[in-house]
Motif scaffolding. Sequence first.
Motif, PDB file in Angstrom:
ATOM      1  N   UNK A 289       0.846  -1.175   0.000  1.00  0.00           N
ATOM      2  CA  UNK A 289       0.000   0.000   0.000  1.00  0.00           C
ATOM      3  C   UNK A 289       0.888   1.233   0.000  1.00  0.00           C
ATOM      4  N   UNK A 290       0.699   2.078  -0.960  1.00  0.00           N
ATOM      5  CA  UNK A 290       1.453   3.313  -1.069  1.00  0.00           C
ATOM      6  C   UNK A 290       0.765   4.380  -0.236  1.00  0.00           C
ATOM      7  N   UNK A 291       1.515   4.966   0.694  1.00  0.00           N
ATOM      8  CA  UNK A 291       0.953   6.021   1.525  1.00  0.00           C
ATOM      9  C   UNK A 291       1.090   7.360   0.832  1.00  0.00           C
ATOM     10  N   UNK A 292       0.030   8.131   0.850  1.00  0.00           N
ATOM     11  CA  UNK A 292       0.072   9.461   0.250  1.00  0.00           C
ATOM     12  C   UNK A 292       0.319  10.526   1.302  1.00  0.00           C
ATOM     13  N   UNK A 293       0.173  10.137   2.568  1.00  0.00           N
ATOM     14  CA  UNK A 293       0.387  11.066   3.677  1.00  0.00           C
ATOM     15  C   UNK A 293       0.680  10.248   4.932  1.00  0.00           C
ATOM     16  N   UNK A 294       1.367  10.855   5.899  1.00  0.00           N
ATOM     17  CA  UNK A 294       1.559  10.144   7.164  1.00  0.00           C
ATOM     18  C   UNK A 294       0.200   9.869   7.814  1.00  0.00           C
ATOM     19  N   UNK A 295       0.101   8.729   8.450  1.00  0.00           N
ATOM     20  CA  UNK A 295      -1.148   8.336   9.082  1.00  0.00           C
ATOM     21  C   UNK A 295      -1.276   8.921  10.479  1.00  0.00           C
TER      22      UNK A 295
ATOM     23  N   UNK B 230      -7.415   1.934  13.219  1.00  0.00           N
ATOM     24  CA  UNK B 230      -8.622   1.527  12.502  1.00  0.00           C
ATOM     25  C   UNK B 230      -8.353   0.802  11.197  1.00  0.00           C
ATOM     26  N   UNK B 231      -7.088   0.681  10.795  1.00  0.00           N
ATOM     27  CA  UNK B 231      -6.798   0.049   9.504  1.00  0.00           C
ATOM     28  C   UNK B 231      -7.079  -1.450   9.574  1.00  0.00           C
TER      29      UNK B 231
ATOM     30  N   UNK C  96      -2.647  -2.936   7.594  1.00  0.00           N
ATOM     31  CA  UNK C  96      -1.673  -2.694   8.655  1.00  0.00           C
ATOM     32  C   UNK C  96      -0.383  -3.454   8.357  1.00  0.00           C
ATOM     33  N   UNK C  97      -0.510  -4.715   7.975  1.00  0.00           N
ATOM     34  CA  UNK C  97       0.669  -5.543   7.690  1.00  0.00           C
ATOM     35  C   UNK C  97       1.405  -5.013   6.469  1.00  0.00           C
ATOM     36  N   UNK C  98       0.676  -4.565   5.452  1.00  0.00           N
ATOM     37  CA  UNK C  98       1.327  -3.976   4.273  1.00  0.00           C
ATOM     38  C   UNK C  98       2.068  -2.688   4.641  1.00  0.00           C
TER      39      UNK C  98
ATOM     40  N   UNK D 193      -1.660  -7.305  17.320  1.00  0.00           N
ATOM     41  CA  UNK D 193      -2.521  -7.554  18.485  1.00  0.00           C
ATOM     42  C   UNK D 193      -2.319  -6.535  19.611  1.00  0.00           C
ATOM     43  N   UNK D 194      -1.325  -5.677  19.473  1.00  0.00           N
ATOM     44  CA  UNK D 194      -1.052  -4.649  20.497  1.00  0.00           C
ATOM     45  C   UNK D 194      -1.945  -3.420  20.323  1.00  0.00           C
ATOM     46  N   UNK D 195      -2.703  -3.374  19.225  1.00  0.00           N
ATOM     47  CA  UNK D 195      -3.597  -2.234  19.016  1.00  0.00           C
ATOM     48  C   UNK D 195      -4.699  -2.249  20.050  1.00  0.00           C
ATOM     49  N   UNK D 196      -5.226  -1.130  20.419  1.00  0.00           N
ATOM     50  CA  UNK D 196      -4.939   0.196  19.881  1.00  0.00           C
ATOM     51  C   UNK D 196      -3.675   0.793  20.504  1.00  0.00           C
TER      52      UNK D 196
END
Length: 169
Positions: free
Chosen positions: A1-7, A14-15, A20-22, A40-43
């Motif tokens: 997955x190409x990120x267009x902005x920092x998350x 919520x991903x 998330x793995x990508x 599994x550490x989320x949130x």
Amino acid sequence: MLLTHPLTIQEVNNSLSENFIRIFGNVVEHCPAAAIGILKKRPFSDVNHIIKAVIDFLDSLKISEKEKILQLYPDLLNKLTYLSSLQLEMEITGKDHLSVEEKRKLRELNSRYKNKFGFPFIVGSKEECIFTIVSEIVSRLQNDKDRELRIAMEEVKNIVKLRIHEIVR
């Protein structure tokens, strides 16, 4: 997955698991297992919580698993010895140039390092100049394998921090 902005941390939390793995699958070089291990550490409360989760994952690994992770990292010193002076300046901070003889010496040191420890020389800072790196590899060649494994894993953790800070704001 190409990120267009920092998350944001909310977007991370919520991903979907596959996304998330990508997204985090390469914060440890070519090691999606790290992303799976922290899923599994989320949130997460903030970016530092994500970093801590990855570091805890790395610290929990057996020595043989840590060695395998180190072997996944690219041999950047070998690459640097074949770059032109202009390319070298773009790769490493500063205006330092290596002569042909210095490149030969660095290749020799790098080869000795890989033969001794079984993984490439890893440095986790983008701010190192080439002559600092040469000095550091000479120094680290004096280490025994256990000590160098710990140092190399600390460098991996520095890389992890940089990569996560690029992904999450």
